[in-house]
Design a protein around this motif. Structure first.
Motif, short mmCIF file in Angstrom:
data_model
loop_
_atom_site.label_atom_id
_atom_site.label_comp_id
_atom_site.label_asym_id
_atom_site.label_seq_id
_atom_site.Cartn_x
_atom_site.Cartn_y
_atom_site.Cartn_z
N ILE A 44 103.33 47.04 35.41
CA ILE A 44 102.09 46.33 35.08
C ILE A 44 101.54 46.90 33.78
O ILE A 44 101.52 48.11 33.56
CB ILE A 44 101.07 46.48 36.23
CG1 ILE A 44 101.55 45.69 37.45
CG2 ILE A 44 99.69 46.04 35.80
CD1 ILE A 44 100.65 45.81 38.65
N ILE A 45 101.10 46.02 32.90
CA ILE A 45 100.59 46.41 31.59
C ILE A 45 99.11 46.74 31.68
O ILE A 45 98.32 46.00 32.29
CB ILE A 45 100.83 45.29 30.57
CG1 ILE A 45 102.33 45.19 30.25
CG2 ILE A 45 100.03 45.52 29.29
CD1 ILE A 45 102.67 44.02 29.37
N VAL A 46 98.73 47.87 31.06
CA VAL A 46 97.33 48.29 31.02
C VAL A 46 96.94 48.55 29.57
O VAL A 46 97.71 49.15 28.80
CB VAL A 46 97.10 49.57 31.86
CG1 VAL A 46 95.64 50.02 31.77
CG2 VAL A 46 97.49 49.33 33.31
N MET A 47 95.75 48.08 29.17
CA MET A 47 95.20 48.38 27.85
C MET A 47 93.83 49.00 28.02
O MET A 47 93.13 48.75 29.01
CB MET A 47 95.10 47.10 27.01
CG MET A 47 96.45 46.45 26.72
SD MET A 47 96.32 45.00 25.63
CE MET A 47 95.46 43.85 26.70
N GLU A 48 93.43 49.84 27.06
CA GLU A 48 92.13 50.51 27.10
C GLU A 48 91.34 50.20 25.83
O GLU A 48 91.92 50.07 24.75
CB GLU A 48 92.31 52.02 27.23
CG GLU A 48 92.99 52.45 28.53
CD GLU A 48 93.20 53.96 28.61
OE1 GLU A 48 92.94 54.64 27.59
OE2 GLU A 48 93.62 54.46 29.68
N LYS A 49 90.02 50.10 26.01
CA LYS A 49 89.16 49.83 24.86
C LYS A 49 87.73 50.23 25.21
O LYS A 49 87.17 49.75 26.20
CB LYS A 49 89.20 48.33 24.49
CG LYS A 49 88.28 47.93 23.34
CD LYS A 49 88.82 48.35 21.98
CE LYS A 49 88.02 47.75 20.86
NZ LYS A 49 88.52 48.13 19.52
N ASP A 50 87.15 51.14 24.43
CA ASP A 50 85.75 51.54 24.57
C ASP A 50 85.39 51.94 26.00
O ASP A 50 84.39 51.49 26.57
CB ASP A 50 84.82 50.41 24.09
CG ASP A 50 85.02 50.07 22.63
OD1 ASP A 50 85.42 50.97 21.87
OD2 ASP A 50 84.79 48.90 22.25
N VAL B 167 88.44 47.55 34.68
CA VAL B 167 88.16 48.81 35.36
C VAL B 167 87.31 49.68 34.45
O VAL B 167 87.59 49.80 33.25
CB VAL B 167 89.47 49.57 35.70
CG1 VAL B 167 89.16 50.90 36.38
CG2 VAL B 167 90.36 48.71 36.61
N ASP B 168 86.27 50.27 35.01
CA ASP B 168 85.44 51.19 34.26
C ASP B 168 86.14 52.54 34.21
O ASP B 168 86.29 53.22 35.21
CB ASP B 168 84.07 51.32 34.93
CG ASP B 168 83.10 52.15 34.10
OD1 ASP B 168 83.47 52.57 32.99
OD2 ASP B 168 81.96 52.38 34.56
N GLY B 169 86.62 52.94 33.03
CA GLY B 169 87.33 54.20 32.89
C GLY B 169 88.83 54.01 32.84
O GLY B 169 89.34 52.92 32.54
N THR B 170 89.55 55.08 33.17
CA THR B 170 91.01 55.09 33.08
C THR B 170 91.65 54.69 34.41
O THR B 170 91.15 55.05 35.48
CB THR B 170 91.50 56.51 32.69
OG1 THR B 170 90.93 56.86 31.42
CG2 THR B 170 93.02 56.55 32.58
N CYS C 191 92.62 48.56 22.53
CA CYS C 191 92.88 47.11 22.54
C CYS C 191 92.33 46.50 23.82
O CYS C 191 92.45 47.08 24.90
CB CYS C 191 94.38 46.84 22.43
SG CYS C 191 94.81 45.09 22.33
N SER C 192 91.71 45.34 23.69
CA SER C 192 91.25 44.57 24.85
C SER C 192 91.93 43.20 24.80
O SER C 192 92.38 42.76 23.74
CB SER C 192 89.72 44.42 24.84
OG SER C 192 89.28 43.82 23.64
#
Length: 303
Positions: A6-12, A48-51, A128-129
């Motif tokens: 499953i692909i996960v991206m993080e932003k701010d 999701v809020d956070g990691t 990236c979002s």
């Protein structure tokens, strides 16, 4: 390549998990112990809020037959037992219940049990979002990446394990060929299995017997005593990913990666050298205390 992860991206400070439409099975996921929440404006992602630390999917084990019960309409008009064990009846090829009085009963099943199954995921970008790009938009990748191979060495790259085996085979064979018989190489490059034995000189006089036929027409074996000059010990035993069933616990050649080609070269050379270093002179000798029954490693710096 993410494969089936499953692909996960993080932003701010937020994470975006690519699942599926929430009108489908996307709602069956649990992220960090909480039910997945669809991202605003894009139902293909959970937010999701956070990691993200864990992703699980809700599964259900099917119920199993626990017995048989008498149909309600027969309970007041017959003396038959109301309950029967799970093995009281059998079924024929058509799936119909068979056995004495089987027509008066129906199967009873246990309740399905819910459980969570962990799934793999990969964070592909930390800045990236999700953005939905219209189908009429064409992305132009930088020419120096997509078009010019001359600059591609600056970007992450890897050598797959099956190719690493071929490179290792060539380097080891070169070393063995120059060893004047000290090392013996066995295996098959095409099916990716390789081993190397070291012949260690016995530093004292030791003999053994061998059997032989004196002539081509001889039927009776003769024996003779010959000097035993060396003992052999396996110092390399490795398999490649192409080998069908490598024995458990044996070494397999790895995929070697680097953040660019320069680092990849260094990592690949270090990996191959870790095997070649086992073929350095003076690392092993026949044990003098047990008269050759064992091989001992010689500590560095000890003559």
């Amino acid at each position: 390549m993410s494969g089936n992860k499953i692909i996960v991206m993080e932003k701010d400070g937020m994470s975006y998990v690519k699942l599926s439409s929430y009108s489908g099975f996307g709602s069956s996921y649990v992220i960090n112990g909480e039910s997945a929440v669809p991202a605003p404006g894009d139902k293909n992602y959970a937010i999701v809020d956070g990691t993200v630390t864990s992703i699980e999917v809700k599964r259900t084990t099917p119920g199993h037959r626990v017995g048989y019960t008498l149909y309600e309409r027969y309970k007041e008009i017959t003396q038959l037992p109301h309950e029967m064990a799970a093995d009281a009846f059998t079924r024929d090829d058509d799936g119909d219940l068979c056995g004495e009085n089987a027509e008066f009963y129906h199967a009873v099943y246990s309740e399905p049990a819910a459980y969570l199954e962990a799934v793999e995921f990969e964070i592909i970008d930390r800045n990236c979002s999700p953005v939905t790009i219209p189908s009429y938009v064409t992305i132009e990748f930088p020419n120096n990446i997509a078009r010019f191979r001359e600059t591609q060495h600056k970007y992450p790259c890897y050598v797959p394990g099956k190719v690493v085996f071929k490179l290792l085979w060539d380097r080891v064979k070169e070393h063995v060929d120059k060893s004047d018989g000290k090392y013996v190489m066995n295996g098959y490059e095409n099916i990716q299995t390789m081993s190397v034995n070291e012949r260690i000189i016995i530093p004292y006089h030791e003999t053994t017997t061998r059997s032989y036929y004196p002539t081509a027409r001889s039927r009776k074996l003769k024996t003779e005593t010959v000097q035993k000059r060396w003992k052999e010990v396996t110092i390399i035993s490795v398999y490649g990913p192409e080998y069908s069933q490598p024995p458990a616990g044996k070494e397999l050649t790895q995929t070697i990666r680097g953040k660019d080609y320069a680092e990849l070269q260094a990592n690949l050379e270090a990996y191959i050298t870790s095997f070649l270093s086992r073929m350095e002179d003076g690392k092993r000798e026949v044990c003098r205390h047990c008269r050759g029954e064992g091989i001992v490693d010689v500590a560095e710096g000890v003559a």
